[in-house]
Structures are given as C-alpha cells and as structure tokens.
Design a protein around this motif. Sequence first.
Motif, PDB file in Angstrom:
ATOM      1  N   ASP A 145      -6.039  13.353  -4.973  1.00 25.19           N
ATOM      2  CA  ASP A 145      -7.394  13.481  -5.669  1.00 25.19           C
ATOM      3  C   ASP A 145      -7.696  14.751  -6.716  1.00 25.19           C
ATOM      4  N   GLU A 146      -6.480  15.104  -6.840  1.00 23.06           N
ATOM      5  CA  GLU A 146      -6.285  16.480  -7.862  1.00 23.06           C
ATOM      6  C   GLU A 146      -5.722  16.200  -9.186  1.00 23.06           C
ATOM      7  N   VAL A 147      -5.256  14.922  -9.458  1.00 22.50           N
ATOM      8  CA  VAL A 147      -4.833  14.626 -10.639  1.00 22.50           C
ATOM      9  C   VAL A 147      -5.490  13.319 -11.433  1.00 22.50           C
ATOM     10  N   GLY A 148      -5.573  13.101 -12.477  1.00 18.71           N
ATOM     11  CA  GLY A 148      -6.231  12.095 -13.190  1.00 18.71           C
ATOM     12  C   GLY A 148      -5.485  10.699 -12.934  1.00 18.71           C
ATOM     13  N   ASN A 149      -4.181  10.767 -12.800  1.00 18.10           N
ATOM     14  CA  ASN A 149      -3.388   9.680 -12.453  1.00 18.10           C
ATOM     15  C   ASN A 149      -2.381   9.744 -11.425  1.00 18.10           C
ATOM     16  N   SER A 150      -2.595   8.754 -10.364  1.00 16.63           N
ATOM     17  CA  SER A 150      -1.584   9.006  -9.244  1.00 16.63           C
ATOM     18  C   SER A 150      -0.359   8.221  -9.548  1.00 16.63           C
ATOM     19  N   LYS A 151       0.583   8.533  -8.389  1.00 16.58           N
ATOM     20  CA  LYS A 151       2.054   7.930  -8.478  1.00 16.58           C
ATOM     21  C   LYS A 151       1.696   6.130  -8.719  1.00 16.58           C
ATOM     22  N   PRO A 152       2.264   5.583  -9.723  1.00 16.51           N
ATOM     23  CA  PRO A 152       3.561   5.760 -10.470  1.00 16.51           C
ATOM     24  C   PRO A 152       3.704   6.534 -11.585  1.00 16.51           C
ATOM     25  N   HIS A 153       2.377   6.866 -11.883  1.00 19.60           N
ATOM     26  CA  HIS A 153       2.232   7.687 -13.242  1.00 19.60           C
ATOM     27  C   HIS A 153       2.888   9.030 -12.933  1.00 19.60           C
ATOM     28  N   MET A 182       0.718  -1.337  -0.044  1.00 17.08           N
ATOM     29  CA  MET A 182       0.036  -0.087  -0.260  1.00 17.08           C
ATOM     30  C   MET A 182       0.761   1.174   0.120  1.00 17.08           C
ATOM     31  N   VAL A 183       1.888   1.290   0.511  1.00 14.19           N
ATOM     32  CA  VAL A 183       2.879   2.325   0.636  1.00 14.19           C
ATOM     33  C   VAL A 183       2.831   3.180  -0.714  1.00 14.19           C
ATOM     34  N   GLY A 184       2.577   4.295  -0.663  1.00 14.82           N
ATOM     35  CA  GLY A 184       2.771   5.200  -1.935  1.00 14.82           C
ATOM     36  C   GLY A 184       1.592   5.253  -2.699  1.00 14.82           C
ATOM     37  N   THR A 185       0.600   4.252  -2.621  1.00  8.88           N
ATOM     38  CA  THR A 185      -0.554   4.111  -3.576  1.00  8.88           C
ATOM     39  C   THR A 185      -1.559   5.008  -3.265  1.00  8.88           C
ATOM     40  N   SER A 186      -2.560   5.178  -4.308  1.00 11.53           N
ATOM     41  CA  SER A 186      -3.615   5.944  -3.862  1.00 11.53           C
ATOM     42  C   SER A 186      -4.727   5.403  -2.811  1.00 11.53           C
ATOM     43  N   MET A 187      -5.744   6.098  -2.337  1.00  9.35           N
ATOM     44  CA  MET A 187      -6.589   5.457  -1.350  1.00  9.35           C
ATOM     45  C   MET A 187      -7.255   4.325  -1.974  1.00  9.35           C
ATOM     46  N   ALA A 188      -7.557   4.697  -3.312  1.00 10.98           N
ATOM     47  CA  ALA A 188      -8.435   3.383  -4.143  1.00 10.98           C
ATOM     48  C   ALA A 188      -8.009   2.176  -4.097  1.00 10.98           C
ATOM     49  N   GLU A 189      -6.542   2.231  -4.534  1.00  7.87           N
ATOM     50  CA  GLU A 189      -5.708   0.976  -4.524  1.00  7.87           C
ATOM     51  C   GLU A 189      -5.572   0.479  -3.178  1.00  7.87           C
ATOM     52  N   SER A 190      -5.297   1.158  -2.298  1.00 10.96           N
ATOM     53  CA  SER A 190      -5.097   0.708  -0.920  1.00 10.96           C
ATOM     54  C   SER A 190      -6.268  -0.068  -0.521  1.00 10.96           C
ATOM     55  N   MET A 191      -7.486   0.459  -0.866  1.00 16.43           N
ATOM     56  CA  MET A 191      -8.698  -0.228  -0.286  1.00 16.43           C
ATOM     57  C   MET A 191      -8.967  -1.604  -0.976  1.00 16.43           C
ATOM     58  N   GLU A 192      -8.682  -1.698  -2.245  1.00 15.98           N
ATOM     59  CA  GLU A 192      -8.594  -2.894  -3.033  1.00 15.98           C
ATOM     60  C   GLU A 192      -7.592  -3.908  -2.644  1.00 15.98           C
ATOM     61  N   ILE A 193      -6.347  -3.380  -2.130  1.00 15.89           N
ATOM     62  CA  ILE A 193      -5.506  -4.364  -1.457  1.00 15.89           C
ATOM     63  C   ILE A 193      -5.794  -4.797   0.083  1.00 15.89           C
ATOM     64  N   VAL A 212       3.901  17.251  -3.478  1.00 18.60           N
ATOM     65  CA  VAL A 212       3.574  16.212  -4.255  1.00 18.60           C
ATOM     66  C   VAL A 212       2.958  14.840  -3.698  1.00 18.60           C
ATOM     67  N   THR A 213       1.809  14.615  -3.430  1.00 17.82           N
ATOM     68  CA  THR A 213       1.481  13.505  -2.424  1.00 17.82           C
ATOM     69  C   THR A 213       0.436  12.729  -2.959  1.00 17.82           C
ATOM     70  N   ALA A 214       0.263  11.410  -2.930  1.00 19.75           N
ATOM     71  CA  ALA A 214      -0.841  10.677  -3.179  1.00 19.75           C
ATOM     72  C   ALA A 214      -1.957  10.989  -2.094  1.00 19.75           C
ATOM     73  N   THR A 215      -1.661  11.500  -1.094  1.00 24.59           N
ATOM     74  CA  THR A 215      -2.854  11.561  -0.062  1.00 24.59           C
ATOM     75  C   THR A 215      -3.871  12.781  -0.576  1.00 24.59           C
ATOM     76  N   ARG A 216      -5.146  12.686  -0.244  1.00 21.39           N
ATOM     77  CA  ARG A 216      -6.198  13.695  -0.705  1.00 21.39           C
ATOM     78  C   ARG A 216      -6.120  14.721   0.213  1.00 21.39           C
ATOM     79  N   ARG A 217      -6.480  16.224  -0.431  1.00 30.85           N
ATOM     80  CA  ARG A 217      -6.481  17.362  -0.310  1.00 30.85           C
ATOM     81  C   ARG A 217      -7.073  17.400   1.222  1.00 30.85           C
ATOM     82  N   ARG A 218      -7.972  16.752   1.743  1.00 31.47           N
ATOM     83  CA  ARG A 218      -8.730  17.089   2.994  1.00 31.47           C
ATOM     84  C   ARG A 218      -7.724  16.724   4.092  1.00 31.47           C
ATOM     85  N   LEU A 219      -7.045  15.636   3.951  1.00 25.56           N
ATOM     86  CA  LEU A 219      -5.855  15.150   4.891  1.00 25.56           C
ATOM     87  C   LEU A 219      -4.440  16.167   4.786  1.00 25.56           C
TER      88      LEU A 219
END
Length: 222
Positions: A137-145, A45-56, A110-117
């Motif tokens: 949550d402000e880009v269309g593609n999160s890291k590693p893109h 999960m480290v460095g992934t988006s919230m959506a990817e982390s939830m899938e994992i 430059v972070t994969a974390t969402r704006r509220r946090l």
Amino acid sequence: MSELEAVLFDMDGTLVDSEKVWDVGLRELARRFGGELSQAARTRMVGTSMAESMEILHADISQPWLNPEESVTWLENRVYELFAAGLIWRPGARELLDAVRAAGLPAALVTATRRRLVDVALGTIGAHNFDVVVCGDEVGNSKPHPEPYLTAASKLGADPRRCAAIEDSPTGVASALAAGCLVVAVPCEVALVPTDGVVQIDSLTMMDVATLRRHLAGRAAA
C-alpha cells in the motif's frame, strides 16, 4: 555490472511460511459469505495485491458485487490476529538473511502485503534486518509491475541490475525481472515455469552470498 550491491527479499512464502496463514483467512472470508474458495482461485491470488485478491475471491464465489474494501478490512483484521500469534521461517531463509547482513550488504523487504500486517510480521523476522521496507500500500503499482523493486533499489541507492531479488511467486518474479534484478526463485505454494534470467532452486538452504555474487557475475559476463 558484476558487483552485488543489495539483496531484496519478498516476504510471504519466501522468508516466512505465511501463505498458509493467508489461506486460513481467505477461506474463512469466503465461508462468511456462504461460499467455498476454490483451489484454482486461491492459486491465482498468490503474490497479488489485496484488491486483486478480493476481486478473485468475490468472482469465485459468484458474488462479484461484494464491497472489496469491506472484505479487505475483515481479512486484514483476521490475518493480523494470525500473524500476531507468530510466523514460521521458510527453510534457509533466516540463515541467508543473516549471511547478507554479516556480509555488510544492504537488504530490503519488498512485499505486496500492506504496512499494518508487515509491521506485525517484522516482530518475527526483525525490523533491524532491513534497511528499507516497501509495502503493497506504499506504491502506486503492485507486483507484477516493477515499481516495488525499483522503489526499494532507489531507496537503498543501489542499481537494480546489481541487486538480487529473492521471490517465490510468478507475480513477484515478473516484478523483479522487469526491474532488472537478478532473480532467485524458490517456489512455495505455486509452481514456477522455468524462465530465462531466473535462478530457480528448491530451497534457500541451497543459496548463500558467494553464490549470489557468482550468479550476478555470470549474468554480467553473458
């Protein structure tokens, strides 16, 4: 191509020791569903988006049918509480950030974390330290893109090839490399494989603006 134009900082695990905070929230979420999060899944999960982390997480506890949006909402609310209690700087991070600002260099978060946090975390690390903030949550593609780092450089009016990116995770390193940045990697929770084009160090206490400039000049001369 040897002039350093800007420094782009990752947040979680790079500037602040917040991966441990995420660890608390993620493990509490897994237990809420009657499961236990494995260390292998947590590492992925480290460095992934919230959506990817939830899938994992959902797959790891054998409940892939769970609603990822509901899990994200619960986790974000819990981590918001933990972030609000304060965050701890990683060794050398505050000093490097101060040195970048003292040198008159533009800086971006430059972070994969969402704006509220991120807005809560900025209470610790200082919104005034960054000319640009790019959240997950402000880009269309999160890291590693490469989009997050390309977006930050563009907003700063900087050439990404003349930017130094400070990262701690494999996904973040891949993102910054793909964007063309000079990458300085400081492992935190996950070990990094030595990679061409990446300057890997044990601590940000070993890095300063002059050294960033030397590494960029050396890369340009190679």
